[in-house]
Design an enzyme around this catalytic site. Structure first.
Site, PDB file in Angstrom:
ATOM      1  CD  GLU A  16      -1.922  -2.327   1.331  1.00 33.62           C
ATOM      2  OE1 GLU A  16      -0.792  -2.646   1.780  1.00 33.62           O
ATOM      3  OE2 GLU A  16      -2.834  -3.159   1.130  1.00 33.62           O
ATOM      4  CG  HIS A  45      -9.394  -7.725   7.826  1.00 38.76           C
ATOM      5  ND1 HIS A  45      -8.454  -8.254   8.669  1.00 38.76           N
ATOM      6  CD2 HIS A  45      -8.928  -7.930   6.569  1.00 38.76           C
ATOM      7  CE1 HIS A  45      -7.463  -8.769   7.952  1.00 38.76           C
ATOM      8  NE2 HIS A  45      -7.723  -8.579   6.684  1.00 38.76           N
TER       9      HIS A  45
END
Lengths: 351, 324
Positions: free
Chosen positions: B60, B129
């Site tokens: 990322e 998450h």
């Protein structure tokens, strides 16, 4: 091949090219440039001590050969990203020294209107896309910018990214290089990575911070061809980088060079003590000073004498003092500037 | 007006914008060959090729940072994060670079980039998450934060985001992708900083955004059966935050409840409440109440996960306290 002492603990093999013999005129111009950059930096430090320049001030003194050699090897339409030790690049790129000094002074006439300061110089018109303050954080930007140079219609511009040895231990470095290596396989990443290994990430030496102090070897992991060179000699830097850049232009693949160099000053001007290195070590590196080396070479070639050396120094000092005068006389940013440049469309600001 | 899912509204808007502007490109993990974890980009690799639909490694900080460099040079990258949770790996790029480059360059460079993906909890994805991150990104000047709750707004806000000149944090939610709704055919945009009134009522103002809009509307319908009429305001963007619409409503209803997925401390609801107190204190007949996620990491067990999140019953209970 010659061996160059890297620091107290480690040694690195350095390829010492035969002097390619750039024209004496060119070398003289580089000499002028290096002298000017050094005078500028010395003045910046004086201004810092006088309280005219605030914040962090990272001086380039000792590393001049790298900027001069690299910028000599690229074209005006190539682009550059850099870390926070960024004064030399804009000055050599042709940005008005007054506007650079004014930025250090935090004045409205600074290159970034006084909003960036020493660490965030920009001159997008001249292809300089900034100095960045977080070590390693600009590496991904440079890789993406390089991709963009090949996105539209080929072309052969390259993106140069200057980084320090300290940046090579950050995650951003490794993530950016992996992407650059991948995109390079498709000829989509004309990125020139210039490591300025000045032996210390702030106060921690390369052997104390990197498990493998032969830093350039890391580029192998990402399929990026690389070289190591003497970073105290502008002709060597120029020669190595010019050939590297030619290859990047032709292939669209990234390429890297680790230049072995040294900063004489502390990491930042605010650091008064340097317990991490011996004075003798600084002295040793000063023996190989890029400006002195170049001066000797030019004297030898009959292109410099005492009078000319003095005249060049005087001219550099005159330009620097002109920049200081401009910065001193420039207005503070208007209070309204506080809120501009946050968004491109100012109407979008919070209602 | 055709009915589209939220997913198809996003995808068709990406297609329209990519057809319109060759500078728009997509980048992210498994968005090409795989089609996107939530299939938002399915088929787009075949349509536009690998130069414009870039499958990235799990990296990322790398690819979001690359997107910033691309945007500075004039491209308009739309980057997918598999979930916003993973954006934290790239927080330095988003916060320290994307948000600030225009400012510290004195306006010389800008970052016209969209980062989009699901925000908040899915179903039993547990702590790493499930985080809702709007207040984190809402904190930083230089970023826009959009959180469309309907297919129509997904299209309108995404179009505004892609055509804008600054970085946009675009918050979707896993539970919304299958949601169907009418989406106008014409080429419209939804401007940032303009809340929508999703239901009109005179008794209480309910303020929310994103996924929780739908449970708020369901609660409002039930409350109406009991005689309490709610004004339901969907903020649509959190930065800029349209306090004017909220305050105008509160001045009429004199009561407000603010609903959000994320935990209550330092959150969007707290910011909205502060705005109401600053601008409409004298109009209030009762303290403003917030319904937030519980102040815990998201648990795995389904029963605990349900307890940790806002729901219709919690909203109705809060409204009853407010109007009592």
């Amino acid at each position: 091949m010659t061996r160059v002492r890297v620091n107290g603990d480690g040694q690195a093999m350095v390829r010492k090219v035969e002097h390619p013999g750039v024209d004496t005129d060119v070398l003289l111009e580089w000499y002028r440039s290096m002298v000017f950059v050094r005078h500028f930096e010395e003045q910046a430090e004086r201004s810092f001590r006088r309280g005219k320049v605030g914040g962090y001030l990272h001086l380039y003194i000792g590393q001049e050969a790298v900027a001069v050699g690299v910028l000599g090897a690229i074209r005006d339409d190539d682009i550059i990203f850099a870390s926070y030790r960024d004064h030399a690049y804009v000055l050599l790129r042709g940005t008005d020294p007054g506007a650079v000094m004014a930025e250090l002074y935090g004045k409205a006439t600074g290159v970034c209107k006084g909003k960036g300061g020493s660490m965030h110089l920009f001159d997008v018109q001249r292809g300089f896309y900034g100095g960045y303050g977080v070590v390693g954080g600009h590496l991904p930007l440079a890789a993406g910018a390089a991709y963009t140079l090949r996105y539209d219609h080929g072309g052969d511009r390259v993106c140069v990214c200057f980084l320090g040895d300290g940046a090579m231990n950050t995650g951003a470095f490794h993530e950016a290089l992996n992407l650059a290596g991948l995109w390079g396989h498709d000829g989509l990443c004309p990125l020139v990575l210039v490591v300025e290994n000045n032996q210390y990430g702030m106060g921690t030496s390369v052997p104390r911070s990197s498990a493998v102090p032969a830093l350039a070897s890391r580029f192998d992991a990402y399929d990026i061809p690389n070289e190591v060179c003497d970073g105290m000699d502008p002709e060597v830097v120029y020669d190595v980088v010019r050939r590297g850049v030619d290859e990047v232009r032709r292939t669209g693949r990234p390429w890297a060079v680790e230049t072995l160099t040294y900063r004489y000053a502390a990491h930042g001007a605010a650091d008064l003590l340097q317990p991490y290195r011996a004075k003798t070590e600084v002295q040793e590196w000063r023996q190989r000073d890029p400006i002195a080396q170049t001066e000797q070479r030019l004297r030898h070639a009959g292109a410099l004498d005492d009078a000319k050396v003095e005249a060049i120094a005087a001219e550099a000092e005159r330009r620097v003092q002109e920049a200081v005068t401009f910065a001193e006389a420039s207005p503070e940013p208007a209070p309204g500037e506080l809120y501009t440049d946050v968004y491109g469309d100012e109407r979008q600001r919070e209602r | 007006m055709p009915e589209l899912t939220y997913r198809d509204a996003l995808k068709s808007t990406l297609v329209q914008e990519m057809d319109r502007d060759p500078r728009v490109l997509l980048m992210g993990e498994d968005i090409g060959v795989y089609g996107g974890t939530f299939l938002v980009t399915e088929g787009l690799l075949a349509r536009y090729g690998p130069k414009r639909v870039i499958d990235t490694p799990i990296s990322e900080a790398g690819f979001i940072g690359c997107g910033i460099g691309m945007a500075m040079l004039g491209l308009r990258p739309v980057i997918e994060v598999m979930t916003w949770n993973f954006s934290l790996v790239a927080a330095d790029q988003i916060i320290q670079n994307a948000a600030k480059i225009r400012y510290f360059s004195g306006g010389q460079a800008g970052v016209p980039m969209v980062i989009r993906g699901p925000n908040g909890a899915g179903v039993q994805l547990s702590a790493q998450h499930s985080q809702a991150l709007e207040s984190l990104y809402g904190y930083f000047p230089g970023l826009f934060v959009a959180a469309p709750a309907t297919p129509a707004d997904a299209r309108g806000l995404l179009r505004t985001a892609i055509r804008g000149s600054d970085p946009v944090i675009f918050l979707e939610n896993a539970s919304l992708y299958g949601l169907r709704g009418e989406v106008p055919d014409e080429e419209y945009t939804v401007p940032f900083g303009q809340a929508a009134v999703a239901r009109h009522g005179r008794d209480v103002t309910l303020v929310t955004h994103g996924r929780t809009l739908h449970m708020t509307l369901a609660a409002a319908a039930q409350l109406a059966a009991g005689g309490v009429e709610s004004d339901v305001i969907d903020l649509r963007t959190l930065r800029p935050l349209d306090m004017a619409t909220v305050v105008e409503s509160v001045r009429r209803t004199h009561r407000a409840v603010v609903i959000e997925d994320q935990g209550g401390l330092y959150g969007v609801a707290g910011e909205v409440m502060a705005g109401i107190y600053e601008r409409a204190f004298d109009d209030l007949d009762a303290p403003v109440v917030r319904v937030s996620g519980e102040d815990v990491p998201m648990p795995y067990a389904r029963t605990l996960e349900v307890l940790a999140q806002p729901n219709e019953a919690k909203i109705m209970e809060a409204v009853r306290r407010t109007v009592a």
